[in-house]
Motif scaffolding. Structure first.
Motif, PDB file in Angstrom:
ATOM      1  N   ARG A  24     -56.989 -19.324-104.086  1.00  0.00           N
ATOM      2  CA  ARG A  24     -56.141 -18.270-104.674  1.00  0.00           C
ATOM      3  C   ARG A  24     -54.775 -18.148-103.996  1.00  0.00           C
ATOM      4  O   ARG A  24     -53.820 -17.709-104.605  1.00  0.00           O
ATOM      5  CB  ARG A  24     -56.854 -16.922-104.619  1.00  0.00           C
ATOM      6  CG  ARG A  24     -58.106 -16.856-105.454  1.00  0.00           C
ATOM      7  CD  ARG A  24     -57.837 -16.742-106.913  1.00  0.00           C
ATOM      8  NE  ARG A  24     -57.145 -15.475-107.148  1.00  0.00           N
ATOM      9  CZ  ARG A  24     -56.368 -15.249-108.175  1.00  0.00           C
ATOM     10  NH1 ARG A  24     -56.171 -16.165-109.072  1.00  0.00           N
ATOM     11  NH2 ARG A  24     -55.779 -14.095-108.331  1.00  0.00           N
ATOM     12  N   THR A  25     -54.691 -18.528-102.746  1.00  0.00           N
ATOM     13  CA  THR A  25     -53.420 -18.421-102.026  1.00  0.00           C
ATOM     14  C   THR A  25     -52.627 -19.722-102.100  1.00  0.00           C
ATOM     15  O   THR A  25     -51.723 -19.951-101.300  1.00  0.00           O
ATOM     16  CB  THR A  25     -53.655 -18.045-100.546  1.00  0.00           C
ATOM     17  OG1 THR A  25     -54.499 -19.021 -99.945  1.00  0.00           O
ATOM     18  CG2 THR A  25     -54.274 -16.667-100.423  1.00  0.00           C
ATOM     19  N   PHE A  26     -52.921 -20.552-103.080  1.00  0.00           N
ATOM     20  CA  PHE A  26     -52.292 -21.865-103.240  1.00  0.00           C
ATOM     21  C   PHE A  26     -50.776 -21.841-103.023  1.00  0.00           C
ATOM     22  O   PHE A  26     -50.251 -22.620-102.248  1.00  0.00           O
ATOM     23  CB  PHE A  26     -52.619 -22.428-104.626  1.00  0.00           C
ATOM     24  CG  PHE A  26     -51.754 -23.590-105.031  1.00  0.00           C
ATOM     25  CD1 PHE A  26     -51.880 -24.805-104.386  1.00  0.00           C
ATOM     26  CD2 PHE A  26     -50.820 -23.468-106.041  1.00  0.00           C
ATOM     27  CE1 PHE A  26     -51.085 -25.887-104.750  1.00  0.00           C
ATOM     28  CE2 PHE A  26     -50.031 -24.539-106.413  1.00  0.00           C
ATOM     29  CZ  PHE A  26     -50.168 -25.756-105.762  1.00  0.00           C
ATOM     30  N   PRO A  36     -41.028 -25.534-103.395  1.00  0.00           N
ATOM     31  CA  PRO A  36     -41.254 -24.779-104.620  1.00  0.00           C
ATOM     32  C   PRO A  36     -42.737 -24.749-104.970  1.00  0.00           C
ATOM     33  O   PRO A  36     -43.473 -25.687-104.663  1.00  0.00           O
ATOM     34  CB  PRO A  36     -40.462 -25.561-105.673  1.00  0.00           C
ATOM     35  CG  PRO A  36     -40.426 -26.959-105.143  1.00  0.00           C
ATOM     36  CD  PRO A  36     -40.406 -26.832-103.638  1.00  0.00           C
ATOM     37  N   VAL A  37     -43.156 -23.669-105.597  1.00  0.00           N
ATOM     38  CA  VAL A  37     -44.549 -23.563-106.047  1.00  0.00           C
ATOM     39  C   VAL A  37     -44.658 -24.379-107.332  1.00  0.00           C
ATOM     40  O   VAL A  37     -44.028 -24.057-108.333  1.00  0.00           O
ATOM     41  CB  VAL A  37     -44.960 -22.101-106.291  1.00  0.00           C
ATOM     42  CG1 VAL A  37     -46.384 -22.039-106.810  1.00  0.00           C
ATOM     43  CG2 VAL A  37     -44.812 -21.284-105.013  1.00  0.00           C
ATOM     44  N   PRO A  38     -45.416 -25.470-107.307  1.00  0.00           N
ATOM     45  CA  PRO A  38     -45.517 -26.317-108.498  1.00  0.00           C
ATOM     46  C   PRO A  38     -46.323 -25.654-109.602  1.00  0.00           C
ATOM     47  O   PRO A  38     -47.192 -24.831-109.335  1.00  0.00           O
ATOM     48  CB  PRO A  38     -46.219 -27.580-107.995  1.00  0.00           C
ATOM     49  CG  PRO A  38     -46.886 -27.185-106.745  1.00  0.00           C
ATOM     50  CD  PRO A  38     -46.187 -25.982-106.200  1.00  0.00           C
ATOM     51  N   ARG A  95     -51.909 -33.392-102.331  1.00  0.00           N
ATOM     52  CA  ARG A  95     -51.600 -33.990-101.026  1.00  0.00           C
ATOM     53  C   ARG A  95     -50.547 -33.188-100.266  1.00  0.00           C
ATOM     54  O   ARG A  95     -50.601 -33.076 -99.051  1.00  0.00           O
ATOM     55  CB  ARG A  95     -51.110 -35.424-101.204  1.00  0.00           C
ATOM     56  CG  ARG A  95     -52.227 -36.431-101.383  1.00  0.00           C
ATOM     57  CD  ARG A  95     -51.782 -37.842-101.144  1.00  0.00           C
ATOM     58  NE  ARG A  95     -51.631 -38.804-102.193  1.00  0.00           N
ATOM     59  CZ  ARG A  95     -52.295 -38.923-103.324  1.00  0.00           C
ATOM     60  NH1 ARG A  95     -53.186 -38.058-103.645  1.00  0.00           N
ATOM     61  NH2 ARG A  95     -52.092 -39.897-104.157  1.00  0.00           N
ATOM     62  N   GLN A  96     -49.597 -32.630-100.986  1.00  0.00           N
ATOM     63  CA  GLN A  96     -48.543 -31.829-100.351  1.00  0.00           C
ATOM     64  C   GLN A  96     -49.090 -30.476 -99.884  1.00  0.00           C
ATOM     65  O   GLN A  96     -48.690 -29.963 -98.843  1.00  0.00           O
ATOM     66  CB  GLN A  96     -47.401 -31.610-101.348  1.00  0.00           C
ATOM     67  CG  GLN A  96     -46.209 -30.905-100.802  1.00  0.00           C
ATOM     68  CD  GLN A  96     -45.120 -30.738-101.843  1.00  0.00           C
ATOM     69  OE1 GLN A  96     -45.398 -30.427-103.007  1.00  0.00           O
ATOM     70  NE2 GLN A  96     -43.890 -30.935-101.444  1.00  0.00           N
ATOM     71  N   ALA A 101     -52.122 -25.627 -96.327  1.00  0.00           N
ATOM     72  CA  ALA A 101     -52.975 -24.630 -96.983  1.00  0.00           C
ATOM     73  C   ALA A 101     -53.463 -23.596 -95.969  1.00  0.00           C
ATOM     74  O   ALA A 101     -53.733 -23.922 -94.821  1.00  0.00           O
ATOM     75  CB  ALA A 101     -54.166 -25.310 -97.651  1.00  0.00           C
ATOM     76  N   GLN A 102     -53.540 -22.350 -96.422  1.00  0.00           N
ATOM     77  CA  GLN A 102     -54.075 -21.302 -95.556  1.00  0.00           C
ATOM     78  C   GLN A 102     -54.699 -20.211 -96.409  1.00  0.00           C
ATOM     79  O   GLN A 102     -54.215 -19.906 -97.487  1.00  0.00           O
ATOM     80  CB  GLN A 102     -52.998 -20.727 -94.645  1.00  0.00           C
ATOM     81  CG  GLN A 102     -51.859 -20.033 -95.346  1.00  0.00           C
ATOM     82  CD  GLN A 102     -50.749 -19.620 -94.389  1.00  0.00           C
ATOM     83  OE1 GLN A 102     -50.289 -20.432 -93.603  1.00  0.00           O
ATOM     84  NE2 GLN A 102     -50.327 -18.377 -94.465  1.00  0.00           N
TER      85      GLN A 102
END
Length: 115
Positions: A24-26, A36-38, A95-96, A101-102
């Motif tokens: 959810r925190t992608f 940028p958020v893809p 991969r990015q 991630a957290q």
């Protein structure tokens, strides 16, 4: 605490909550890294401790993360480095995302070094 004491805890179904937060925190960790958020969807398929499959995202998504739920949770809580986990990753967006991630709010930490 278990890591510091060298204790191995048996994974349980409660990992699903941590995994869910990690998914959810992608977009959250991308912004502090000036990324940028893809809009590209990601599919996350994790093998639960009891052998069932936990999934998030559309089945047809080209960007994928899969394998043990424990490994994904260790990654998104920054307890292990990506290189020390048995995660399968495909697609540039996935991969990015994984190295940063957290599953928690706030600025990114330094992460773990590979062992």
């Amino acid at each position: 605490m278990a890591d510091a004491l060298g204790i191995r805890r048996e994974p349980t179904a409660t990992l699903r909550q941590v995994a869910h937060l990690g998914v959810r925190t992608f977009g959250s960790p991308l912004t502090p890294h000036s990324l940028p958020v893809p809009e590209t969807p990601i599919r996350v398929q994790l093998a639960a401790p009891d052998g069932t499959l936990w999934t998030w995202g559309q089945p047809e998504a080209a960007n994928r993360v899969s394998r043990p739920a424990l490994d994904f949770c260790l990654l998104v809580t920054q307890r292990r480095h990506r290189d020390n986990l048995a995660l399968t990753v495909s697609g540039e967006t996935a991969r990015q995302w994984l190295p940063i991630a957290q599953a928690f709010a706030g600025p990114p930490g330094p992460g773990r070094r590979p062992s």
